[in-house]
Design a protein around this motif. Structure first.
Motif, mmCIF file in Angstrom:
data_model
loop_
_atom_site.group_PDB
_atom_site.id
_atom_site.type_symbol
_atom_site.label_atom_id
_atom_site.label_comp_id
_atom_site.label_asym_id
_atom_site.label_seq_id
_atom_site.Cartn_x
_atom_site.Cartn_y
_atom_site.Cartn_z
ATOM 1 N N SER A 25 14.371 1.171 -79.842
ATOM 2 C CA SER A 25 13.864 0.242 -79.073
ATOM 3 C C SER A 25 13.455 -0.749 -80.456
ATOM 4 C CB SER A 25 12.751 0.439 -78.279
ATOM 5 O OG SER A 25 11.736 0.744 -79.069
ATOM 6 N N ASP A 81 13.224 -9.449 -78.024
ATOM 7 C CA ASP A 81 14.398 -10.152 -78.790
ATOM 8 C C ASP A 81 14.751 -9.375 -80.009
ATOM 9 O OD1 ASP A 81 16.456 -11.777 -79.456
ATOM 10 O OD2 ASP A 81 15.364 -13.448 -79.596
ATOM 11 N N ASP A 112 19.660 -8.331 -77.570
ATOM 12 C CA ASP A 112 19.739 -9.188 -76.452
ATOM 13 C C ASP A 112 18.149 -9.306 -76.000
ATOM 14 O OD1 ASP A 112 20.424 -11.178 -74.643
ATOM 15 O OD2 ASP A 112 21.768 -9.795 -73.352
ATOM 16 N N THR A 114 15.287 -8.891 -73.814
ATOM 17 C CA THR A 114 15.275 -7.620 -72.630
ATOM 18 C C THR A 114 13.714 -7.664 -72.150
ATOM 19 O OG1 THR A 114 16.954 -6.094 -73.859
ATOM 20 C CG2 THR A 114 15.269 -5.052 -72.262
ATOM 21 N N LEU A 144 15.898 0.645 -74.409
ATOM 22 C CA LEU A 144 16.308 -0.607 -74.342
ATOM 23 C C LEU A 144 17.633 -1.050 -74.549
ATOM 24 C CD1 LEU A 144 14.388 -3.247 -74.931
ATOM 25 C CD2 LEU A 144 14.768 -3.137 -77.417
ATOM 26 N N LYS A 145 18.195 -1.951 -74.923
ATOM 27 C CA LYS A 145 19.668 -2.260 -74.793
ATOM 28 C C LYS A 145 20.052 -2.985 -76.106
ATOM 29 C CE LYS A 145 22.848 -4.960 -71.901
ATOM 30 N NZ LYS A 145 23.860 -3.838 -71.723
ATOM 31 N N GLU A 162 22.535 1.292 -73.485
ATOM 32 C CA GLU A 162 21.676 0.961 -72.509
ATOM 33 C C GLU A 162 20.712 2.154 -71.865
ATOM 34 O OE1 GLU A 162 20.629 -1.706 -68.803
ATOM 35 O OE2 GLU A 162 22.684 -1.382 -69.156
ATOM 36 N N LYS A 164 17.235 3.514 -70.100
ATOM 37 C CA LYS A 164 15.900 2.998 -69.249
ATOM 38 C C LYS A 164 15.474 4.352 -69.065
ATOM 39 C CE LYS A 164 18.612 -0.596 -66.953
ATOM 40 N NZ LYS A 164 19.125 -1.231 -65.648
#
Length: 459
Positions: A25, A81, A112, A114, A144-145, A162, A164
């Protein structure tokens, strides 16, 4: 021919499930996210376990819920970001270079914007239960992604990641004396993961059938390194249960000390892997009876780490106060991950050798007047990763955080917080072998920007 995992060092299932825990993250090192309070963020997360007027203590330190004397609800959202850039290259399993002309560029910016939300409520009881306070929070403490270009030089290691986690924390606090309180909470955690990476089936075919890759003109051979790419996609999920304990002590009116311990949470991620193979590859594998790359169920055990947080706050004047946090995250629970198919067959044991980390934060607040409070802070956050086992799914390293925040008390009931954090990440090196046998060597350079806003209402 009987199927065997000798045809590949690490299958895409192994890489994918392992990616669940190697996905970093931007908010904190490892895959940790601390952004459940914009007010805490504005102090670089200092004082999180002794916050005076912040309902997020439900999951940061339930003992500090006694600081709120009326029903309080709070909503937070932080936009993270991440900006990162890779420089480097590598070689395919056969030793041929991963030339950019064949495999694309550096992946672009994998980060990206998020959004990380949190919602909290604290309810002090009255009458016979006036020393008891209850609370609940929904938050996302891990994950996170990131997403790289599908043809980038490291596509065999990672394309999309990805992860979560969503926590429901139910807490209670008891005020034993005017200066000492204890608290405890129950945590229900939902974990989900979707990960993809390319598979160099051309190299895999060469390992099981050299004749398919050799012709008088090797360039014209139907199979070969980087000629027959496919895709592996992994999805998995699970639910787990944990707990949190804490205390708060105020030896004087100016000094507050808080401590909390959040437990590990065990997950058995279960899901499916889908291999997308070129038709020629599927036909050859089927003819030889090789099912290493067949789609099907699989999974792995995942343990989110425990954390210990010590917070200290001191009021120098009625308007000015400073806070300090020391937080230990027990990443030693991630020494390795055993990847298994649904029938229990061990595919691989992926090594991580992560170490416990410390985060140190120092923050301050100043009340300009009854309406506005300015805050700021700085923090140092250690990374659990190391140069030997670091992967593109976690191009992580030690980081420094710089934060600014502001509170506007619109009236006696409503307050609004805003915060900005800049995270500088020490440039990490990567030297890793992919599921396809390719080697990726290079360096990442990046930073993250966090923008948070929240509102709190006291009834």
């Amino acid at each position: 021919m009987q199927p065997s995992h000798r045809y590949t060092r690490l299958t895409a299932l192994a890489l994918g499930i392992a990616g669940v825990i190697t996905f970093g993250s931007a908010g904190a090192t490892g895959f940790q996210i601390r952004e459940n309070s914009v007010k805490n963020q504005g102090r670089a997360f200092a004082g999180s376990a002794v916050s005076e007027n912040d309902a997020s203590v439900v999951s940061n330190n339930p003992a500090a819920m006694v600081n709120l004397d009326t029903v309080t609800i709070r909503g937070d959202v932080t936009a993270i970001d991440l900006t990162a850039k890779f420089t480097g290259g590598g070689s395919a399993a056969a030793g041929t270079p991963l030339a950019r002309s064949l495999t694309g560029g550096n992946g672009g910016d994998p980060g990206d914007v998020t959004a990380v939300p949190a919602m909290s409520i604290v309810v002090p009881l009255h009458g016979a239960f006036e020393k008891l306070t209850l609370g609940a929070q929904l938050s996302a403490p891990f994950g996170l992604k990131t997403e790289y270009d599908s043809d980038w030089v490291g596509r065999y290691n990672a394309i999309e990641s990805e992860v979560k986690t969503i926590d429901l924390t139910l807490s209670a606090a008891i005020k034993l004396t005017d200066r000492f309180s204890i608290g405890a909470g129950f945590i229900y955690e939902r974990a989900e993961a979707t990960l993809t990476n390319a598979v160099d089936f051309g190299s895999a075919i060469c390992r099981v059938s050299a004749a398919a890759c050799i012709t008088p003109n090797p360039v014209a051979a139907p199979f070969g390194p980087q000629k027959n790419d496919g895709l592996a996609k992994v999805k998995g999920d699970d639910n787990g249960i944990g707990w949190i304990l804490g205390f708060q002590w105020k030896p004087t009116d100016a000094l507050a000390i808080g401590y909390s311990h959040r437990s590990e949470i065990d997950h058995d991620l279960e899901g499916n892997i889908t291999f997308t193979k070129p038709g020629s590859v599927a036909a050859l594998l089927a003819a030889r009876g090789i099912n290493t790359y067949n789609s099907g169920p699989g999974g792995a055990a995942l343990t989110t780490p425990s954390t210990d947080t010590l917070s200290v706050s001191y009021k120098f004047t009625d308007q000015f106060r400073m806070m300090f946090d020391a937080q230990k995250t027990d990443w030693h629970s991630l020494q390795s991950v055993d990847i298994k198919r649904a029938d229990g067959t061990l595919i691989t044991s992926e090594q991580f050798q992560w170490e416990d980390t410390m985060m140190y934060a120092l923050g301050a607040e100043y009340d300009f007047n009854d309406a506005f409070t300015l805050r700021g802070g700085v923090a140092k956050d250690e990374s659990p990763t190391n140069d030997t086992h670091r992967t593109p799914r976690l191009p992580d390293n030690d980081r420094t955080l710089y934060s600014l925040g502001l509170t506007w008390n619109a009236n006696e009931h409503l307050s609004v917080d805003a915060a900005y954090t800049r995270i500088q990440i020490d440039s990490p090196d990567v030297n890793v072998v992919s599921s396809s046998g390719s080697t990726l060597v290079g360096k990442f350079k990046g930073h993250a920007d966090l923008f948070g806003i929240s509102a709190q209402y006291k009834f």
